[in-house]
Motif scaffolding. Structure first.
Motif, PDB file in Angstrom:
ATOM      1  N   THR A 227     -44.608   7.041   7.998  1.00  0.00           N
ATOM      2  CA  THR A 227     -45.709   6.907   7.055  1.00  0.00           C
ATOM      3  C   THR A 227     -45.900   5.435   6.719  1.00  0.00           C
ATOM      4  OG1 THR A 227     -45.287   9.086   6.100  1.00  0.00           O
ATOM      5  CG2 THR A 227     -46.578   7.550   4.778  1.00  0.00           C
ATOM      6  N   TYR A 228     -47.131   4.949   6.853  1.00  0.00           N
ATOM      7  CA  TYR A 228     -47.459   3.558   6.571  1.00  0.00           C
ATOM      8  C   TYR A 228     -48.487   3.509   5.444  1.00  0.00           C
ATOM      9  CZ  TYR A 228     -44.861   2.466  10.765  1.00  0.00           C
ATOM     10  OH  TYR A 228     -43.850   2.346  11.688  1.00  0.00           O
ATOM     11  N   LEU A 229     -48.281   2.593   4.527  1.00  0.00           N
ATOM     12  CA  LEU A 229     -49.188   2.399   3.410  1.00  0.00           C
ATOM     13  C   LEU A 229     -50.080   1.190   3.699  1.00  0.00           C
ATOM     14  CD1 LEU A 229     -46.577   2.870   0.559  1.00  0.00           C
ATOM     15  CD2 LEU A 229     -47.929   4.621   1.716  1.00  0.00           C
ATOM     16  N   TYR A 230     -51.292   1.201   3.160  1.00  0.00           N
ATOM     17  CA  TYR A 230     -52.168   0.061   3.354  1.00  0.00           C
ATOM     18  C   TYR A 230     -52.920  -0.256   2.061  1.00  0.00           C
ATOM     19  CZ  TYR A 230     -56.220   3.224   3.784  1.00  0.00           C
ATOM     20  OH  TYR A 230     -57.199   4.158   3.556  1.00  0.00           O
ATOM     21  N   THR A 231     -53.303  -1.516   1.928  1.00  0.00           N
ATOM     22  CA  THR A 231     -54.126  -1.952   0.808  1.00  0.00           C
ATOM     23  C   THR A 231     -55.345  -2.663   1.359  1.00  0.00           C
ATOM     24  OG1 THR A 231     -52.981  -4.083   0.613  1.00  0.00           O
ATOM     25  CG2 THR A 231     -52.113  -2.241  -0.689  1.00  0.00           C
ATOM     26  N   VAL A 232     -56.444  -2.541   0.625  1.00  0.00           N
ATOM     27  CA  VAL A 232     -57.685  -3.226   0.973  1.00  0.00           C
ATOM     28  C   VAL A 232     -58.088  -4.090  -0.213  1.00  0.00           C
ATOM     29  CG1 VAL A 232     -60.069  -2.972   1.721  1.00  0.00           C
ATOM     30  CG2 VAL A 232     -58.374  -1.262   2.411  1.00  0.00           C
TER      31      VAL A 232
END
Length: 538
Positions: free
Chosen positions: A518-523
């Motif tokens: 599982t990978y988290l991302y921010t924009v």
């Protein structure tokens, strides 16, 4: 092959309507907002409806929308992202409900893909059952072929043996699978098992069960034994009952007259010979039959060149109008991924767009860009066509950016000679969910960002798309973190205002493929930070 390329697959054809207007069949499927993956690599028609890979979706023409099977077997095999649909075939069954075979494959983590077995429906997709992968047992070291007992190497491992193509004989009592290293296999309802078909060795162009023979039945092995003609990539059963099998070594043909008393078949192997009257390339990736009003149906052959051959080879299309008596090469120099045909028109899906001919391949027009019917949609770039299929109502093209549909009445406009004539308008199906929708629902949640497809399978999907809104033109930074919140990739884009997408290929900053997790991302956009997560599955 995707190495020969996972997406080089062939369509299965059906001819009768899939179900009637009043059929309860549609009630047994689950409506879906869009495709599960924008990379569409496999198509098969079932009357006026279309089955789509890689995650098994059907477009019902009578309802003008997409559905997915509401079946626990399908959910278990495809819902986790571990398998994809690599091949499809349909045949109309009783009560106009088609039989559907879906060949599954999975990423082995190396340079090959593995055999994942089959999903089979005999009621038009209302329910599915599983069938095993076409593999041998450890003791299957011989094959009986007519009067001969041939030594064989049992193929027991899934790696390298995915079902690259399928063909269903009439009444669906026999199914053929081109299964890579497992060769050409045949399933009959009576035996409920996969039987190995004996094709000629590379050293011969014919094999006959009535003639004693002795050779090893095996694909190429590390010790130098085995034959390229025992690596099967495509299969077709034409209107006469002739079986065509494409391999890494050429095109094999077996007519109904070639079937011996024991059921074993004689085969003829066709290879390129460097002349226009043969195959352009040796690796036969795709086969399609063209219905013609008079005479025998032509068979179209998509082939790929191999280096180091004894004759000049080129990638392209060949066609035989007379069951293999003659061949010609109507399109050379193009990597053809798939072929489909109507009575008067032929379509070739290539890396450089869609090729169209209404002169049996003597002349071609190329469709590289499309005009979309929906003004709020945009097709990014030129067409990379991975699959093509025709139904009675439409032409369908599977691309790396979604599924295109063109009404049949508009197909002649693809061949218009007048450069000022307006191009036809296509309908585009993609994986799309609005950001911050005006009316959120269970299927369309209220989100500030999302990623699709999710789960993301790099070998299947190529990229995952991260979607967000941009209030005004600016630089947007997307950061991707592993589960321990270590940053693994940063992506920057100069974006205009509106709904935008950034793509990620599943690699870190150094280009290395990241492990399953599982990978988290921010924009970072508009002075705020929005967050999401991606499940990456190898």
């Amino acid at each position: 092959m995707k190495r020969i390329l996972i997406w080089l697959c062939v369509l299965g054809l059906g001819s009768a309507p899939a179900w009637g207007q009043d059929s309860p069949r549609l009630q047994e499927l689950r409506p879906t907002m869009g495709l599960a993956s924008n990379t569409v690599q496999e198509l098969a028609s079932a009357g006026d409806s279309l089955w789509v890979g890689p995650l098994l979706t059907v477009y019902a023409e009578e309802d003008e929308r997409l559905f997915t099977p509401d079946d626990p077997v399908v959910e278990e095999r495809l819902g986790t992202g571990s398998n994809i649909v690599l091949s499809l075939a349909t045949e109309t069954g009783p009560e106009e409900r088609p039989t559907v075979w879906a060949g599954l494959a999975f990423d082995t983590g190396g340079s090959t893909i593995g055999a994942g077995g089959f999903l089979v429906s005999t009621d038009g997709g209302a329910s599915f059952a599983e069938r095993p992968a076409p593999l041998d047992g450890p003791a299957d070291s011989t094959v009986t072929y007519g009067t001969s007992t041939l030594p064989a190497v049992p193929i027991t491992q899934e790696a390298g043996s995915p079902p690259r193509d399928l063909a269903i004989e009439p009444r669906a009592d026999t199914v053929w699978a081109a299964a890579g290293r497992s060769g050409l296999r045949r399933w009959t309802a009576q035996d409920s098992a996969w039987a190995r078909s004996v094709l000629p060795p590379d050293t011969s162009t014919r094999v006959d069960p009535s003639t004693p023979t002795d050779f090893l039945v095996a694909p190429p092995l590390d010790d130098g034994r085995g034959f390229q003609n025992h690596r099967a990539l495509s299969v077709l059963v034409d209107e006469t009952g002739t079986v065509w099998a494409g391999t890494v070594a050429g095109l094999n043909r077996s007519t109904p007259e070639d079937v011996g008393p024991s059921g074993d078949r004689a085969w003829r192997l066709f290879r390129p010979d460097g002349t226009p009257n043969s195959l352009p390339g040796q690796v036969v990736l795709g086969l399609a039959e063209q219905p013609r009003p008079n005479g025998r149906n032509p068979v179209w052959i998509a082939s790929l060149r191999t280096d180091g051959g004894s004759v000049l080879q080129r990638s392209g299309l060949a066609v035989t109008p007379d069951g293999g008596a003659t061949f010609r090469q109507p399109l050379v120099g193009e990597q053809v991924n798939d072929v489909a045909a109507r009575r008067t028109r032929v379509y070739a899906a290539t890396e450089n767009g869609l090729f169209v001919s209404d002169t049996q391949g003597k002349t071609w027009r190329t469709v590289e860009e499309v005009l979309l019917a929906e003004a709020n949609q945009a097709f990014p770039g030129t067409i990379t066509a991975r699959a093509v299929e025709v139904t009675p109502a439409a032409l369908w093209v599977g691309t790396t950016e979604g599924l295109l549909r063109l009404d049949r009445a508009d197909e002649p406009r693809l061949l218009a000679e007048d450069p000022e004539a307006p191009p036809p308008e296509w309908q585009l199906f993609r994986t799309e969910v609005p950001v911050n929708p005006d009316e959120p629902t269970e299927q369309v949640p209220d989100v500030e960002t999302y990623a699709y497809p999710n789960p993301f399978v790099p070998s299947r999907d190529n990229v995952v798309r991260i979607v967000y809104d941009v209030p005004e033109p600016q630089t947007v930074e997307v950061s991707i973190y592993d589960f321990g919140m270590s940053r693994v990739r940063t992506l920057e884009e100069q974006e205009p205002a509106g709904r935008q997408e950034t793509v990620w290929d599943g690699t870190d900053a150094s280009g290395l493929r990241l492990p399953t997790g599982t990978y988290l991302y921010t924009v970072e956009v508009g002075g705020t930070t929005v967050r999401g997560k991606i499940l990456l599955t190898n």
